[in-house]
Design a protein around this motif. Structure first.
Motif: not given
Length: 426
Positions: A228-235
Protein backbone atom coordinates in the motif's frame (compact mmCIF):
# COMPACT_ATOMS: atom_id res chain seq x y z
CA UNK A 1 8.62 25.39 6.92
CA UNK A 2 7.17 26.19 10.35
CA UNK A 3 7.61 29.95 10.74
CA UNK A 4 6.12 29.95 14.22
CA UNK A 5 8.61 27.27 15.28
CA UNK A 6 11.51 29.40 14.03
CA UNK A 7 10.23 32.44 15.89
CA UNK A 8 9.75 30.50 19.12
CA UNK A 9 13.27 29.12 18.91
CA UNK A 10 14.80 32.59 18.40
CA UNK A 11 12.33 34.74 20.34
CA UNK A 12 14.91 35.81 22.92
CA UNK A 13 16.26 38.09 20.17
CA UNK A 14 13.43 39.63 18.18
CA UNK A 15 15.83 40.92 15.53
CA UNK A 16 17.48 37.50 15.00
CA UNK A 17 14.04 35.90 14.73
CA UNK A 18 12.90 38.52 12.26
CA UNK A 19 16.00 38.12 10.04
CA UNK A 20 15.66 34.33 9.90
CA UNK A 21 11.95 34.59 9.07
CA UNK A 22 12.66 37.01 6.24
CA UNK A 23 15.27 34.59 4.86
CA UNK A 24 12.83 31.68 4.87
CA UNK A 25 9.93 33.70 3.48
CA UNK A 26 11.97 34.94 0.54
CA UNK A 27 12.74 31.37 -0.48
CA UNK A 28 9.07 30.64 -1.22
CA UNK A 29 7.39 34.03 -1.72
CA UNK A 30 7.55 36.36 -4.70
CA UNK A 31 8.28 40.08 -4.66
CA UNK A 32 4.64 41.06 -4.12
CA UNK A 33 4.51 39.32 -0.75
CA UNK A 34 5.00 41.70 2.23
CA UNK A 35 7.91 39.73 3.68
CA UNK A 36 9.10 42.36 6.17
CA UNK A 37 5.65 43.04 7.59
CA UNK A 38 4.81 39.34 7.84
CA UNK A 39 8.07 38.60 9.70
CA UNK A 40 7.41 41.42 12.16
CA UNK A 41 3.82 40.24 12.71
CA UNK A 42 4.98 36.69 13.44
CA UNK A 43 7.50 37.91 16.02
CA UNK A 44 4.79 40.06 17.60
CA UNK A 45 2.29 37.19 17.76
CA UNK A 46 4.75 34.70 19.21
CA UNK A 47 6.06 37.20 21.76
CA UNK A 48 2.54 37.93 22.98
CA UNK A 49 1.59 34.25 23.06
CA UNK A 50 4.27 33.61 25.68
CA UNK A 51 1.91 35.15 28.24
CA UNK A 52 -0.31 32.08 27.83
CA UNK A 53 2.35 29.74 29.16
CA UNK A 54 -0.07 27.96 31.53
CA UNK A 55 -1.88 26.62 28.47
CA UNK A 56 1.23 25.29 26.78
CA UNK A 57 2.05 21.60 26.50
CA UNK A 58 3.99 19.30 28.83
CA UNK A 59 7.73 19.39 28.15
CA UNK A 60 9.09 15.82 28.22
CA UNK A 61 12.42 16.51 26.55
CA UNK A 62 11.84 13.64 24.10
CA UNK A 63 11.02 14.53 20.51
CA UNK A 64 8.43 12.60 18.51
CA UNK A 65 11.02 11.12 16.18
CA UNK A 66 13.30 9.95 18.98
CA UNK A 67 10.34 8.34 20.75
CA UNK A 68 9.46 6.29 17.69
CA UNK A 69 6.04 7.91 17.35
CA UNK A 70 4.37 6.95 14.09
CA UNK A 71 7.21 4.62 13.15
CA UNK A 72 5.19 1.47 13.83
CA UNK A 73 7.30 -0.34 16.40
CA UNK A 74 7.91 -0.65 20.12
CA UNK A 75 8.28 3.11 20.61
CA UNK A 76 4.96 3.76 18.90
CA UNK A 77 3.23 1.21 21.16
CA UNK A 78 4.54 2.95 24.29
CA UNK A 79 2.95 6.22 23.14
CA UNK A 80 -0.33 4.54 22.25
CA UNK A 81 -0.54 2.93 25.69
CA UNK A 82 -0.25 6.39 27.21
CA UNK A 83 -3.05 7.72 25.02
CA UNK A 84 -5.26 4.82 26.06
CA UNK A 85 -4.62 5.69 29.69
CA UNK A 86 -5.58 9.34 29.19
CA UNK A 87 -8.74 8.49 27.27
CA UNK A 88 -9.77 5.81 29.75
CA UNK A 89 -9.99 3.07 27.14
CA UNK A 90 -8.86 -0.45 28.06
CA UNK A 91 -5.77 -1.62 26.20
CA UNK A 92 -7.69 -4.74 25.23
CA UNK A 93 -9.73 -2.53 22.86
CA UNK A 94 -6.55 -1.83 20.86
CA UNK A 95 -7.84 -3.07 17.51
CA UNK A 96 -8.12 -2.08 13.87
CA UNK A 97 -11.28 -0.02 14.45
CA UNK A 98 -13.50 1.25 17.26
CA UNK A 99 -16.98 -0.14 17.87
CA UNK A 100 -19.86 1.40 19.84
CA UNK A 101 -23.27 -0.27 19.72
CA UNK A 102 -23.60 -1.22 16.03
CA UNK A 103 -21.45 1.62 14.70
CA UNK A 104 -17.82 1.03 13.68
CA UNK A 105 -15.32 3.77 12.89
CA UNK A 106 -11.68 4.12 11.93
CA UNK A 107 -9.28 6.83 10.84
CA UNK A 108 -5.98 6.69 8.94
CA UNK A 109 -3.59 9.52 8.28
CA UNK A 110 -2.08 9.90 4.83
CA UNK A 111 1.42 8.52 4.44
CA UNK A 112 3.78 11.29 5.50
CA UNK A 113 6.04 10.82 2.46
CA UNK A 114 3.28 10.83 -0.14
CA UNK A 115 2.52 14.54 0.23
CA UNK A 116 3.96 15.27 -3.22
CA UNK A 117 1.95 12.37 -4.68
CA UNK A 118 -1.53 13.28 -3.39
CA UNK A 119 -3.48 10.88 -5.63
CA UNK A 120 -1.56 7.98 -4.06
CA UNK A 121 -1.91 9.53 -0.60
CA UNK A 122 -5.69 9.75 -0.93
CA UNK A 123 -6.07 6.32 -2.50
CA UNK A 124 -4.04 4.44 0.10
CA UNK A 125 -5.38 6.28 3.17
CA UNK A 126 -8.96 5.59 2.04
CA UNK A 127 -8.17 1.96 1.34
CA UNK A 128 -6.53 1.61 4.77
CA UNK A 129 -9.38 3.08 6.82
CA UNK A 130 -12.02 1.04 4.98
CA UNK A 131 -9.95 -2.09 5.48
CA UNK A 132 -9.80 -1.39 9.21
CA UNK A 133 -13.57 -1.48 9.61
CA UNK A 134 -14.08 -4.33 7.15
CA UNK A 135 -11.68 -6.72 8.88
CA UNK A 136 -13.80 -6.37 12.03
CA UNK A 137 -16.94 -7.35 10.11
CA UNK A 138 -18.19 -3.84 9.41
CA UNK A 139 -20.14 -2.77 6.35
CA UNK A 140 -18.78 0.63 5.27
CA UNK A 141 -21.27 3.44 4.75
CA UNK A 142 -18.84 6.15 3.71
CA UNK A 143 -15.73 8.15 4.49
CA UNK A 144 -14.86 11.56 5.94
CA UNK A 145 -11.99 13.59 4.49
CA UNK A 146 -9.65 15.89 6.44
CA UNK A 147 -6.96 17.47 4.27
CA UNK A 148 -4.58 20.30 5.13
CA UNK A 149 -2.38 22.16 2.63
CA UNK A 150 0.57 24.38 3.39
CA UNK A 151 0.34 27.99 2.21
CA UNK A 152 2.29 27.35 -1.01
CA UNK A 153 0.64 24.05 -1.96
CA UNK A 154 -0.79 23.97 -5.47
CA UNK A 155 -4.56 23.51 -5.58
CA UNK A 156 -3.91 20.60 -7.96
CA UNK A 157 -2.70 18.71 -4.89
CA UNK A 158 -6.20 18.99 -3.46
CA UNK A 159 -7.97 17.85 -6.62
CA UNK A 160 -5.61 14.91 -7.04
CA UNK A 161 -6.13 13.90 -3.41
CA UNK A 162 -9.91 13.96 -3.84
CA UNK A 163 -9.56 11.88 -6.99
CA UNK A 164 -7.52 9.28 -5.11
CA UNK A 165 -10.11 9.10 -2.33
CA UNK A 166 -13.09 8.90 -4.67
CA UNK A 167 -11.46 6.20 -6.81
CA UNK A 168 -11.74 3.88 -3.82
CA UNK A 169 -15.18 5.03 -2.70
CA UNK A 170 -16.59 4.74 -6.23
CA UNK A 171 -15.21 1.21 -6.60
CA UNK A 172 -16.69 0.20 -3.24
CA UNK A 173 -20.03 1.86 -3.98
CA UNK A 174 -19.96 4.21 -0.99
CA UNK A 175 -19.94 7.99 -0.52
CA UNK A 176 -17.68 10.73 0.74
CA UNK A 177 -19.97 11.85 3.56
CA UNK A 178 -18.22 14.96 4.81
CA UNK A 179 -14.89 16.71 4.89
CA UNK A 180 -12.69 19.58 5.97
CA UNK A 181 -10.12 21.45 3.90
CA UNK A 182 -7.72 23.78 5.71
CA UNK A 183 -4.20 25.16 5.58
CA UNK A 184 -1.54 23.74 7.88
CA UNK A 185 -0.89 26.40 10.51
CA UNK A 186 -2.69 29.06 8.49
CA UNK A 187 -0.15 31.72 7.45
CA UNK A 188 2.48 30.29 9.81
CA UNK A 189 3.52 27.30 7.67
CA UNK A 190 4.94 27.87 4.22
CA UNK A 191 6.00 25.27 1.68
CA UNK A 192 4.13 22.63 -0.28
CA UNK A 193 3.53 19.86 2.25
CA UNK A 194 0.06 18.37 2.66
CA UNK A 195 -1.21 16.35 5.60
CA UNK A 196 -4.47 14.95 6.85
CA UNK A 197 -6.41 11.75 7.00
CA UNK A 198 -9.47 9.76 6.05
CA UNK A 199 -12.03 8.40 8.49
CA UNK A 200 -14.57 5.71 7.70
CA UNK A 201 -17.88 4.85 9.32
CA UNK A 202 -19.94 1.70 9.01
CA UNK A 203 -22.44 -0.64 10.61
CA UNK A 204 -21.42 -3.89 12.21
CA UNK A 205 -23.42 -7.09 12.46
CA UNK A 206 -23.67 -9.64 15.24
CA UNK A 207 -20.25 -11.18 14.52
CA UNK A 208 -17.24 -9.08 15.44
CA UNK A 209 -13.86 -10.39 14.37
CA UNK A 210 -11.85 -8.85 17.21
CA UNK A 211 -8.22 -9.51 18.09
CA UNK A 212 -9.38 -10.69 21.51
CA UNK A 213 -10.88 -13.69 19.69
CA UNK A 214 -7.44 -14.98 18.71
CA UNK A 215 -6.78 -18.14 20.70
CA UNK A 216 -4.66 -21.26 20.84
CA UNK A 217 -5.38 -23.88 18.19
CA UNK A 218 -6.32 -21.55 15.35
CA UNK A 219 -4.68 -21.47 11.93
CA UNK A 220 -3.41 -18.24 10.38
CA UNK A 221 -4.52 -17.83 6.77
CA UNK A 222 -2.89 -14.94 4.90
CA UNK A 223 -3.90 -13.38 1.57
CA UNK A 224 -1.53 -12.09 -1.08
CA UNK A 225 0.27 -8.86 -0.16
CA UNK A 226 0.52 -6.25 -2.91
CA UNK A 227 1.58 -3.38 -0.67
CA UNK A 228 0.00 0.00 0.00
CA UNK A 229 1.28 3.43 0.95
CA UNK A 230 4.50 2.13 2.50
CA UNK A 231 5.45 0.02 -0.52
CA UNK A 232 4.52 2.86 -2.89
CA UNK A 233 6.78 5.18 -0.87
CA UNK A 234 9.61 2.64 -0.93
CA UNK A 235 9.38 2.37 -4.71
CA UNK A 236 9.16 6.11 -5.36
CA UNK A 237 12.11 7.14 -3.21
CA UNK A 238 14.32 4.36 -4.50
CA UNK A 239 13.67 5.37 -8.12
CA UNK A 240 11.49 2.34 -8.93
CA UNK A 241 8.10 3.93 -9.78
CA UNK A 242 7.03 0.95 -11.89
CA UNK A 243 6.41 -0.97 -8.64
CA UNK A 244 3.75 1.56 -7.57
CA UNK A 245 1.29 0.03 -10.04
CA UNK A 246 1.30 -3.19 -8.02
CA UNK A 247 -0.10 -1.29 -5.02
CA UNK A 248 -3.01 0.24 -6.94
CA UNK A 249 -5.45 -2.60 -6.31
CA UNK A 250 -8.12 -3.34 -3.74
CA UNK A 251 -7.84 -7.11 -3.36
CA UNK A 252 -7.48 -6.67 0.39
CA UNK A 253 -10.93 -5.05 0.57
CA UNK A 254 -12.41 -7.74 -1.67
CA UNK A 255 -10.89 -10.37 0.63
CA UNK A 256 -12.78 -8.87 3.56
CA UNK A 257 -16.07 -9.37 1.73
CA UNK A 258 -15.55 -13.13 2.04
CA UNK A 259 -16.54 -12.73 5.71
CA UNK A 260 -20.15 -12.28 4.60
CA UNK A 261 -20.14 -15.84 3.21
CA UNK A 262 -18.29 -17.68 6.00
CA UNK A 263 -18.80 -15.69 9.23
CA UNK A 264 -19.08 -18.83 11.35
CA UNK A 265 -15.76 -20.16 10.01
CA UNK A 266 -13.65 -17.17 11.08
CA UNK A 267 -12.80 -16.04 14.63
CA UNK A 268 -10.67 -12.94 14.08
CA UNK A 269 -9.30 -10.85 11.23
CA UNK A 270 -6.61 -8.19 11.01
CA UNK A 271 -4.16 -6.87 8.42
CA UNK A 272 -0.40 -6.93 8.02
CA UNK A 273 0.30 -3.22 8.23
CA UNK A 274 1.81 -1.32 11.18
CA UNK A 275 5.27 -2.74 11.75
CA UNK A 276 4.56 -5.81 9.64
CA UNK A 277 4.07 -9.36 10.86
CA UNK A 278 6.59 -8.74 13.66
CA UNK A 279 4.20 -6.28 15.33
CA UNK A 280 0.90 -8.07 14.76
CA UNK A 281 1.41 -10.46 17.66
CA UNK A 282 2.26 -7.76 20.18
CA UNK A 283 -0.95 -5.95 19.22
CA UNK A 284 -2.90 -9.20 19.67
CA UNK A 285 -1.43 -9.68 23.15
CA UNK A 286 -1.90 -6.03 24.16
CA UNK A 287 -3.96 -5.76 27.32
CA UNK A 288 -4.05 -9.52 27.93
CA UNK A 289 -3.10 -10.46 31.47
CA UNK A 290 -4.16 -14.01 30.76
CA UNK A 291 -4.62 -15.93 27.54
CA UNK A 292 -1.57 -14.57 25.74
CA UNK A 293 -0.63 -16.46 22.61
CA UNK A 294 2.41 -17.09 20.46
CA UNK A 295 2.14 -16.97 16.69
CA UNK A 296 4.24 -19.59 14.93
CA UNK A 297 4.91 -18.43 11.38
CA UNK A 298 6.28 -20.24 8.33
CA UNK A 299 8.50 -17.50 6.95
CA UNK A 300 8.88 -19.12 3.53
CA UNK A 301 5.09 -19.27 3.05
CA UNK A 302 4.74 -15.70 4.30
CA UNK A 303 7.25 -14.42 1.76
CA UNK A 304 5.74 -16.51 -1.04
CA UNK A 305 2.48 -14.54 -0.72
CA UNK A 306 4.14 -11.16 -1.29
CA UNK A 307 3.63 -9.78 -4.79
CA UNK A 308 6.68 -10.96 -6.77
CA UNK A 309 7.60 -7.47 -8.00
CA UNK A 310 7.30 -6.04 -4.50
CA UNK A 311 9.26 -8.92 -2.99
CA UNK A 312 12.08 -8.59 -5.54
CA UNK A 313 12.30 -4.86 -4.77
CA UNK A 314 12.55 -5.52 -1.03
CA UNK A 315 15.26 -8.14 -1.57
CA UNK A 316 17.17 -5.85 -3.93
CA UNK A 317 17.05 -3.02 -1.37
CA UNK A 318 17.82 -5.30 1.59
CA UNK A 319 14.59 -4.41 3.40
CA UNK A 320 13.20 -6.91 5.91
CA UNK A 321 9.68 -7.84 4.70
CA UNK A 322 8.75 -9.15 8.15
CA UNK A 323 8.85 -5.65 9.63
CA UNK A 324 6.95 -3.80 6.93
CA UNK A 325 3.35 -3.17 5.87
CA UNK A 326 2.53 -5.46 2.95
CA UNK A 327 -1.27 -4.99 3.23
CA UNK A 328 -2.25 -8.66 3.44
CA UNK A 329 -5.28 -9.87 5.38
CA UNK A 330 -4.90 -12.41 8.21
CA UNK A 331 -7.78 -14.75 9.00
CA UNK A 332 -7.63 -16.63 12.30
CA UNK A 333 -9.70 -19.75 11.81
CA UNK A 334 -10.17 -23.44 12.62
CA UNK A 335 -11.39 -24.06 9.06
CA UNK A 336 -8.47 -22.93 6.88
CA UNK A 337 -9.35 -24.92 3.76
CA UNK A 338 -12.82 -23.40 3.54
CA UNK A 339 -11.43 -19.89 3.92
CA UNK A 340 -8.81 -20.45 1.24
CA UNK A 341 -11.43 -21.90 -1.12
CA UNK A 342 -13.73 -18.92 -0.57
CA UNK A 343 -10.88 -16.51 -1.29
CA UNK A 344 -9.92 -18.44 -4.39
CA UNK A 345 -13.44 -17.94 -5.73
CA UNK A 346 -12.68 -14.19 -5.58
CA UNK A 347 -9.38 -14.76 -7.42
CA UNK A 348 -7.42 -14.00 -4.28
CA UNK A 349 -4.38 -16.12 -3.47
CA UNK A 350 -4.07 -17.28 0.14
CA UNK A 351 -2.34 -19.93 2.22
CA UNK A 352 -1.88 -21.11 5.79
CA UNK A 353 1.24 -19.36 7.06
CA UNK A 354 1.14 -20.43 10.69
CA UNK A 355 -0.70 -21.39 13.84
CA UNK A 356 -1.70 -19.83 17.13
CA UNK A 357 0.12 -21.65 19.92
CA UNK A 358 0.27 -21.53 23.69
CA UNK A 359 2.29 -18.54 24.89
CA UNK A 360 5.96 -19.44 25.32
CA UNK A 361 7.32 -16.05 26.37
CA UNK A 362 7.51 -14.69 22.82
CA UNK A 363 4.77 -12.99 20.82
CA UNK A 364 5.88 -14.50 17.53
CA UNK A 365 8.35 -17.18 16.46
CA UNK A 366 9.41 -18.84 13.22
CA UNK A 367 8.38 -22.42 12.50
CA UNK A 368 11.70 -23.66 13.86
CA UNK A 369 11.24 -21.71 17.10
CA UNK A 370 13.39 -18.63 16.51
CA UNK A 371 11.85 -15.49 18.10
CA UNK A 372 10.90 -12.77 15.59
CA UNK A 373 11.34 -9.78 17.84
CA UNK A 374 9.50 -6.54 17.20
CA UNK A 375 11.80 -3.65 16.29
CA UNK A 376 11.88 -0.16 17.76
CA UNK A 377 10.69 1.09 14.36
CA UNK A 378 9.38 -0.66 11.26
CA UNK A 379 11.96 -1.83 8.72
CA UNK A 380 13.74 1.27 7.33
CA UNK A 381 12.39 1.51 3.77
CA UNK A 382 13.68 4.79 2.31
CA UNK A 383 17.27 6.06 2.01
CA UNK A 384 16.55 8.64 4.74
CA UNK A 385 15.06 6.06 7.10
CA UNK A 386 18.13 3.87 6.64
CA UNK A 387 20.35 6.79 7.68
CA UNK A 388 18.24 7.46 10.78
CA UNK A 389 18.22 3.75 11.61
CA UNK A 390 16.08 1.56 13.83
CA UNK A 391 17.03 2.90 17.24
CA UNK A 392 16.57 5.79 19.65
CA UNK A 393 19.07 7.83 21.69
CA UNK A 394 16.89 6.95 24.68
CA UNK A 395 16.33 3.59 26.33
CA UNK A 396 12.82 2.17 26.41
CA UNK A 397 12.78 2.78 30.17
CA UNK A 398 13.65 6.46 29.67
CA UNK A 399 10.92 6.85 27.06
CA UNK A 400 8.34 5.14 29.31
CA UNK A 401 9.31 7.29 32.29
CA UNK A 402 9.12 10.54 30.35
CA UNK A 403 5.84 9.56 28.76
CA UNK A 404 4.41 8.63 32.17
CA UNK A 405 5.38 12.06 33.50
CA UNK A 406 3.59 13.67 30.57
CA UNK A 407 0.50 11.54 31.19
CA UNK A 408 0.34 12.68 34.82
CA UNK A 409 0.56 16.37 33.91
CA UNK A 410 -1.91 16.04 31.04
CA UNK A 411 -4.34 14.17 33.29
CA UNK A 412 -4.01 16.96 35.88
CA UNK A 413 -5.16 19.47 33.27
CA UNK A 414 -8.00 17.20 32.21
CA UNK A 415 -9.25 16.60 35.75
CA UNK A 416 -8.99 20.29 36.69
CA UNK A 417 -11.00 21.33 33.63
CA UNK A 418 -13.59 18.61 34.20
CA UNK A 419 -13.98 19.76 37.80
CA UNK A 420 -14.55 23.34 36.64
CA UNK A 421 -17.09 22.20 34.07
CA UNK A 422 -19.03 20.19 36.65
CA UNK A 423 -19.02 22.99 39.22
CA UNK A 424 -19.94 25.65 36.69
CA UNK A 425 -16.64 27.50 37.07
CA UNK A 426 -15.59 27.06 33.45
Amino acid sequence: MDLEGIARKLISSHEDARKKLIEELRFYKDETYPVDKVASAIVQEVSQSLKADRFTYVKTGIKAGDSGLGSRGIGDHIIHQALFEISGRPLSSFDDAGIEDDVIVSVDGIHSRLGYFPFLAGFHATRATLRDIMVKGGKPLGVIVDIHLSDDSDIGMLTDFEAGVSTVTDFMGIKILSGSTLRIGGDMVIGERISGGIASVGKIGKKRFLRTNVSEGQYVVMTEGNGGGTIATTAIFHGMPEIVDSTLNLKDLLACKVLDRVPDKVDSVTDVTNGGIRSISSEINAGRNEGKVTLKINIAKFKALINSKVKNMLYQLNIDPLGLSIDSILFFTRFPDQIIDSLREERITADVIGTVDKYNGHDIISEDGVPLEENFRESPYTPLKKVIGNWSPYSLREIRNKVNEAVKESMRKKEETLKNLKTGNA
